[in-house]
Motif scaffolding. Structure first.
Motif: not given
Length: 210
Positions: A40-46, A107-113
């Motif tokens: 289960r992933v949350l992309d912050i600033g998607c 399970d994962v939180v992402v801030m990729s940019g």
């Protein structure tokens, strides 16, 4: 988000890339590699939602939040609108997520940019603390950002120290190149625990038990 930016122009540019089939999934491949299956992933600033779509195509349950309506309009046009919410990074308290119909743990939180560059030092610390509260015990936070700007690795490490998250990996790009102080880009992985649990399913690791 900072004022004075051309969000409509950015959204239009990213829409063109998506429709043209431009490969924008290098961060998706990294996150997929670092994650257990069906995470289960949350992309912050998607942004326009390409990472959320890419992660879902790989079997993960991903959601995206972004405070900018211009880019979310593109995301909802291109992909399933139920995957996205208009929300800022500092709003990711469990009760706010619940109110918006999103899961409260990940399970994962992402801030990729470069998302941290849009946050003040106080907001970054608050975001780290809230991410720590949302992560499952073996969960990770993945951040991709320019090195020598506000919200870069030094600021992230300070925020992590106050949140209980531990830096487990840092690279100079999404292809696992070693990170050096002069590296212009950084990819950092923070976790609640330094060690990761081994999966019971085949994943290329076949540890022989003594």
């Amino acid at each position: 988000m900072r004022k004075g930016r051309d969000y409509e122009g950015y959204a239009a540019k990213m829409r063109k890339h998506a429709l043209a089939g431009t490969d924008m999934e290098v961060d998706v491949r990294f996150v997929d590699m670092m994650s257990k299956r069906s995470s289960r992933v949350l992309d912050i600033g998607c942004g326009v939602g390409n990472a959320v779509n890419g992660l879902r195509s790989r079997g993960h349950t991903a959601y995206g939040i972004d405070p900018t309506p211009e880019v979310l309009e593109v995301a909802r046009d291109l992909y399933d609108s139920s995957w996205f919410r208009q929300m800022a990074a500092i709003d990711i308290a469990a009760e706010t997520l619940l109110f918006n119909g999103l899961p409260q743990t990940y399970d994962v939180v992402v801030m990729s940019g470069n998302v941290p560059s849009f946050l003040s030092a106080t907001e970054l610390r608050k975001t780290f603390a809230r991410v720590a509260g949302l992560l499952e015990p073996a969960g990770i936070l993945v951040i991709g950002t320019t090195t020598a700007i506000q919200g870069g690795p030094a600021d992230q490490d300070e925020a992590a120290a106050e949140s209980g998250l531990t830096l487990t990996h840092r690279f100079s790009d999404w292809h696992l190149k070693p990170f050096h102080a002069e590296s212009p880009w950084s990819v950092s992985v923070f976790a609640l625990t330094e060690s990761r649990e081994c999966t019971d399913s085949p994943d290329g690791m076949f540890v022989l038990r003594g």
